[in-house]
Design a protein around this motif. Sequence first.
Motif, short mmCIF file in Angstrom:
data_model
loop_
_atom_site.label_atom_id
_atom_site.label_comp_id
_atom_site.label_asym_id
_atom_site.label_seq_id
_atom_site.Cartn_x
_atom_site.Cartn_y
_atom_site.Cartn_z
N PHE A 7 0.87 -1.16 0.00
CA PHE A 7 0.00 0.00 0.00
C PHE A 7 0.91 1.22 0.00
O PHE A 7 1.75 1.37 0.88
CB PHE A 7 -0.87 -0.03 1.27
CG PHE A 7 -2.01 0.94 1.24
CD1 PHE A 7 -3.20 0.61 0.61
CD2 PHE A 7 -1.90 2.18 1.84
CE1 PHE A 7 -4.25 1.50 0.59
CE2 PHE A 7 -2.95 3.07 1.81
CZ PHE A 7 -4.13 2.73 1.19
N SER A 25 -2.09 -10.12 2.46
CA SER A 25 -3.20 -10.59 1.64
C SER A 25 -3.03 -12.03 1.19
O SER A 25 -3.78 -12.52 0.36
CB SER A 25 -3.34 -9.70 0.39
OG SER A 25 -2.15 -9.79 -0.38
N VAL A 30 -4.97 -7.54 -4.85
CA VAL A 30 -5.92 -6.62 -4.24
C VAL A 30 -6.87 -6.11 -5.32
O VAL A 30 -6.44 -5.71 -6.40
CB VAL A 30 -5.19 -5.44 -3.57
CG1 VAL A 30 -6.17 -4.38 -3.11
CG2 VAL A 30 -4.35 -5.93 -2.41
N HIS A 32 -10.89 -4.00 -6.04
CA HIS A 32 -12.05 -3.24 -5.58
C HIS A 32 -11.78 -2.40 -4.33
O HIS A 32 -12.49 -2.47 -3.36
CB HIS A 32 -13.24 -4.17 -5.34
CG HIS A 32 -13.53 -5.06 -6.49
ND1 HIS A 32 -13.97 -4.59 -7.70
CD2 HIS A 32 -13.43 -6.39 -6.62
CE1 HIS A 32 -14.13 -5.60 -8.53
NE2 HIS A 32 -13.80 -6.71 -7.90
N MET A 33 -10.72 -1.60 -4.39
CA MET A 33 -10.39 -0.72 -3.27
C MET A 33 -11.31 0.50 -3.27
O MET A 33 -11.60 1.06 -4.32
CB MET A 33 -8.93 -0.28 -3.36
CG MET A 33 -8.47 0.50 -2.16
SD MET A 33 -6.73 0.96 -2.25
CE MET A 33 -5.97 -0.63 -2.03
N THR A 34 -11.77 0.88 -2.09
CA THR A 34 -12.62 2.06 -1.96
C THR A 34 -12.25 2.82 -0.69
O THR A 34 -11.76 2.23 0.27
CB THR A 34 -14.12 1.67 -1.94
OG1 THR A 34 -14.92 2.85 -2.00
CG2 THR A 34 -14.48 0.86 -0.73
N PHE A 42 -9.37 2.93 3.93
CA PHE A 42 -9.48 2.26 2.64
C PHE A 42 -9.92 0.83 2.92
O PHE A 42 -9.38 0.17 3.81
CB PHE A 42 -8.13 2.24 1.91
CG PHE A 42 -7.76 3.54 1.30
CD1 PHE A 42 -8.15 3.85 0.01
CD2 PHE A 42 -7.02 4.46 2.01
CE1 PHE A 42 -7.80 5.06 -0.57
CE2 PHE A 42 -6.66 5.68 1.45
CZ PHE A 42 -7.06 5.98 0.16
N TRP A 43 -10.88 0.35 2.15
CA TRP A 43 -11.34 -1.04 2.25
C TRP A 43 -11.06 -1.72 0.92
O TRP A 43 -11.18 -1.11 -0.14
CB TRP A 43 -12.85 -1.09 2.53
CG TRP A 43 -13.18 -0.66 3.93
CD1 TRP A 43 -13.36 0.62 4.37
CD2 TRP A 43 -13.35 -1.50 5.06
NE1 TRP A 43 -13.64 0.62 5.71
CE2 TRP A 43 -13.64 -0.68 6.16
CE3 TRP A 43 -13.28 -2.88 5.24
CZ2 TRP A 43 -13.86 -1.19 7.43
CZ3 TRP A 43 -13.51 -3.39 6.51
CH2 TRP A 43 -13.80 -2.54 7.58
N PHE A 44 -10.67 -2.99 0.97
CA PHE A 44 -10.36 -3.71 -0.26
C PHE A 44 -10.56 -5.20 -0.06
O PHE A 44 -10.56 -5.71 1.05
CB PHE A 44 -8.92 -3.44 -0.71
CG PHE A 44 -7.88 -3.74 0.35
CD1 PHE A 44 -7.30 -4.99 0.42
CD2 PHE A 44 -7.49 -2.77 1.25
CE1 PHE A 44 -6.36 -5.28 1.39
CE2 PHE A 44 -6.54 -3.04 2.22
CZ PHE A 44 -5.98 -4.30 2.29
N THR A 46 -9.39 -9.23 -1.74
CA THR A 46 -8.30 -9.88 -2.46
C THR A 46 -8.81 -11.15 -3.12
O THR A 46 -9.89 -11.65 -2.81
CB THR A 46 -7.13 -10.27 -1.52
OG1 THR A 46 -7.52 -11.37 -0.72
CG2 THR A 46 -6.71 -9.11 -0.65
N ARG A 53 -8.55 -3.54 5.58
CA ARG A 53 -8.81 -2.13 5.86
C ARG A 53 -7.48 -1.46 6.20
O ARG A 53 -6.69 -2.00 6.98
CB ARG A 53 -9.76 -1.98 7.02
CG ARG A 53 -10.05 -0.51 7.35
CD ARG A 53 -10.91 -0.38 8.55
NE ARG A 53 -10.14 -0.76 9.73
CZ ARG A 53 -10.65 -0.83 10.95
NH1 ARG A 53 -11.92 -0.60 11.15
NH2 ARG A 53 -9.89 -1.15 11.96
#
Length: 57
Positions: A7, A25, A30, A32-34, A42-44, A46, A53
């Motif tokens: 990250f 992970s 990784v 669909h990170m938002t 940040f949430w994602f 894998t 998070r």
Amino acid sequence: MAAPNRFVGFDPDTEEFTNPVEIDSGGGVVRHMTFHEGTGSFWFGTDENTIGRAEVP
């Protein structure tokens, strides 16, 4: 051997990158990170069926 995901942030004001932080992970990609502005997180997901998070200080 799977390379760890990292990250990394970028500050456009200073044009500098943050120090990379490895994401536990399981070697999966990784996706669909938002960003959730309310919590500064940040949430994602894998490919290893995990959810992560990362909190922004």
